[in-house]
Scaffold this active site. Structure first.
Site, PDB file in Angstrom:
ATOM      1  N   HIS A   1       0.818  -1.207   0.000  1.00 32.64           N
ATOM      2  CA  HIS A   1       0.000   0.000   0.000  1.00 32.64           C
ATOM      3  C   HIS A   1       0.853   1.259   0.000  1.00 32.64           C
ATOM      4  O   HIS A   1       0.426   2.308  -0.453  1.00 32.64           O
ATOM      5  CB  HIS A   1      -1.020  -0.052   1.140  1.00 32.64           C
ATOM      6  CG  HIS A   1      -2.151  -0.957   0.794  1.00 32.64           C
ATOM      7  ND1 HIS A   1      -2.232  -2.243   1.241  1.00 32.64           N
ATOM      8  CD2 HIS A   1      -3.187  -0.790  -0.063  1.00 32.64           C
ATOM      9  CE1 HIS A   1      -3.293  -2.821   0.709  1.00 32.64           C
ATOM     10  NE2 HIS A   1      -3.892  -1.962  -0.084  1.00 32.64           N
TER      11      HIS A   1
ATOM     12  N   CYS B   1      -7.454  -3.453 -12.637  1.00 34.65           N
ATOM     13  CA  CYS B   1      -7.468  -2.329 -11.704  1.00 34.65           C
ATOM     14  C   CYS B   1      -6.359  -2.447 -10.667  1.00 34.65           C
ATOM     15  O   CYS B   1      -6.278  -1.657  -9.748  1.00 34.65           O
ATOM     16  CB  CYS B   1      -8.820  -2.207 -11.007  1.00 34.65           C
ATOM     17  SG  CYS B   1      -9.199  -3.590  -9.939  1.00 34.65           S
TER      18      CYS B   1
HETATM   19  C1  PEP Z   1      -5.703  -5.711  -6.238  1.00 32.71           C
HETATM   20  O1  PEP Z   1      -5.607  -6.613  -5.407  1.00 32.71           O
HETATM   21  O2  PEP Z   1      -5.044  -5.675  -7.296  1.00 32.71           O
HETATM   22  C2  PEP Z   1      -6.609  -4.574  -5.992  1.00 32.71           C
HETATM   23  C3  PEP Z   1      -6.793  -3.646  -6.920  1.00 32.71           C
HETATM   24  O3  PEP Z   1      -7.195  -4.483  -4.776  1.00 32.71           O
HETATM   25  P1  PEP Z   1      -6.451  -3.934  -3.461  1.00 32.71           P
HETATM   26  O4  PEP Z   1      -5.116  -3.376  -3.876  1.00 32.71           O
HETATM   27  O5  PEP Z   1      -7.354  -2.914  -2.882  1.00 32.71           O
HETATM   28  O6  PEP Z   1      -6.349  -5.181  -2.629  1.00 32.71           O
END
Ligand code: PEP
Ligand code: MG
Length: 554
Positions: A189, A485
């Protein structure tokens, strides 16, 4: 004559763009040495008091320099605690009783911390500030660098062993021109936040913590190259050309398409309506991470609160695609109000859609609020669930969403089982959205936050691309959209590969859109398909990148 480059380091470029500046390292908390006997308590008391004073002074200076009022208030409150006469008295008493300055500060802060916790309420919330104050005062006493974000008084390249999301969220892109970490992975993150802030960033870069503070360096957040020891003139040249590149990209607008006009929707990843910039460069929202509404809460947000938040996002793009993801809880996104028990392997446990096995009412309430927001705004949102594994789960989710009048229902492909059965999922659904961050984690059995495994989490891994190809092919056969995404979509060169694989939309943070639009506009669909072929055929991510980079340059 420019000075020779002293050090060329390489890591993983995770937030594109180039920048140059002097490196300043983020120091970790100081380690307390063994206690030492105190020869002169007067001298030792003065040392300890100077330590507290320098912590308070540092915090006051930071408060004065903070742009955000909320950050300024927090820092001012911390500075006041560091200057508290009771804390000072407690330190002095401990030195008088024979403790050295560092241990006296450590013990006095621990005692003060307990007292704040016992007082409860606002005071208890300030207890963790004592750790920061203690670390700063002890570092000052021991002559070690101040822990936390450096404040050299000029823009700089931040180097760190690793960064917690809390460290990254407060970064000011006007001050931190680039960031480089020794550890960290491409899908953590922290990486996502760096990209959202538009700060060029490189992670998993061995050796960066050995660069001396103040060394002029350049960072390429696309290639992952860090050059330490350049001269000031070269740094200025890098900054100039990076600014020119940014200006060029910022002026390009319009929908995403390849050089020969093949449309590829460019969408936004957001956590709230605040992440949609005025005059957004995107064509809609590809991922609204609705869990940000639920973070840090002891109780679920009310129906009105949820409806208001969804409506605000829907009204921002009334004519366009807006994809809202239902609650994604667990592992790196703990949601206390759900009261989920501790798990031995939380990433493999009850997370994402699986939470509705235990608490179906939470998902139902969310879908109710979403349906009401759609009615109130007169829009037709797309809704999708995270962490779906089987066609049965997809069918159940689709039934619940459709029962509320939500017409466009999809799921995220984040688990290899879902990718392998993409065609069966599409029997139940209207679209798929590939979450490459988690799909990497689960395909390569590597924690997405794990810096040492960053090479496995590289989104250029040919096996990951193979799974994406399979999903895109299922979408083509069913005539249904399949987007990406995850963070892979924000890498301009990889975006050409994804389009070549057959992906129909790419969703990313607003700052990543211009560079991705530019990359697509410079390649035809056939060239994208050739990039996809080269990347799939490569033996590893490095070879995939090199082959596609070479083809793109040609
Ligand atoms: C992913 O896992 O690629 C995603 C877009 O969701 P997050 O990053 O919120 O887990
Ligand atoms: Mg995910």
């Amino acid at each position: 004559m420019p000075e020779p480059v002293l050090d060329a380091l390489r890591g993983l470029g995770i937030s594109p763009g180039r920048a140059a500046g002097r490196v300043h390292k983020m120091a970790g908390p100081p380690l307390l040495p063994a206690p030492v006997a105190v020869a002169d308590t007067g001298v030792e008391t003065a040392r300890a008091v100077r330590g507290l004073e320098s912590a308070a002074g540092e915090l006051t200076a930071r408060a004065e320099g903070a742009a955000e009022p909320a950050a300024r208030e927090i820092l001012e409150a911390q500075a006041m605690i560091a200057a508290d006469p009771l804390l000072r008295e407690s330190v002095e008493q401990r030195v008088a009783a024979g403790s050295d300055a560092a241990h006296a500060i450590d013990a006095a802060c621990a005692e003060h911390r307990e007292a704040l916790l016992a007082a409860g309420g606002y005071f208890a919330e300030r207890a963790s500030d004592l750790d920061d104050i203690k670390n700063r005062a002890v570092a000052a006493v021991l002559g070690l660098p101040m822990p936390g974000l450096p404040a050299p008084g000029h823009p700089f390249v931040l180097a760190a062993d690793d960064l917690a999301p809390a460290d990254t969220v407060n970064l000011d892109p006007g001050v931190v021109v680039a960031l480089v970490t020794e550890k960290g992975g491409p899908t953590s993150h922290t990486a996502i936040l760096a990209r959202a802030l538009g700060i060029p960033a490189v992670v998993a870069c061995p050796g960066v913590m050995s660069i001396a503070d103040g060394t002029w360096s350049s960072v390429d957040g696309g290639t992952g190259e860090v050059r330490a020891g350049i001269d000031e003139q070269t740094a200025a040249e890098v900054e100039r050309s990076a600014r020119a590149a940014r200006d060029r990209l910022a002026t390009a607008t319009g929908p995403g398409r390849t050089a020969d006009g093949h449309p590829v929707k460019l969408l936004l990843n957001i956590g709230s309506v605040a992440d949609i910039p005025a005059g957004s460069p995107a064509e809609g929202v590809g991922l609204f991470r609705s869990e940000f509404l639920f973070l840090d809460r002891r109780t679920a947000p009310t129906h009105q609160e949820q409806t208001g938040a969804y409506e605000a996002v829907l009204r921002a793009f009334p004519e366009a695609t807006v994809v809202i993801r239902t609650l994604d809880a667990g592992t790196d996104k703990p949601l206390p109000f759900l009261g989920l028990p501790e798990e031995l392997n939380p990433a493999l446990g009850v997370r994402g859609l699986r939470v509705s096995r235990r608490s179906p009412e939470v998902l139902d309430a969310q879908l109710d609020a979403l349906a009401e927001a759609a009615r109130a705004s007169g829009t037709s949102p797309w809704v999708m669930a995270p962490m779906v594994t089987t066609p049965g789960e997809a069918a159940d989710f689709a039934r619940r969403a459709r029962a509320r009048g939500l017409a466009d229902v999809g799921v995220m492909v984040e688990v290899p089982a879902a990718a392998l059965h993409a065609h069966r999922l599409l029997d139940e659904l209207d679209f798929l959205s590939i979450g490459t961050n988690d799909l990497s984690q689960y395909t390569f059995a590597s924690d997405r936050q794990h810096g040492e495994l960053a090479d496995l989490l590289d989104p250029w891994q040919p096996a990951l691309l193979q799974l994406i190809a399979q999903c895109a092919e299922a979408g083509r056969a069913a005539g249904k959209p399949v987007g990406v995404c995850g963070e892979a979509a924000a890498d301009p060169l990889l975006a050409t590969v994804l389009v070549g694989l057959g992906v129909t939309s790419l969703s990313m943070s607003a700052r990543s859109v211009p560079a991705v639009r530019d990359a697509l506009a410079r390649h035809t669909l056939d060239q994208c398909r050739e990039h996809a072929r080269l990347a799939l055929a490569a033996a590893d991510p490095g070879a995939a990148r090199a082959a596609v980079r070479e083809a793109a340059a040609a």
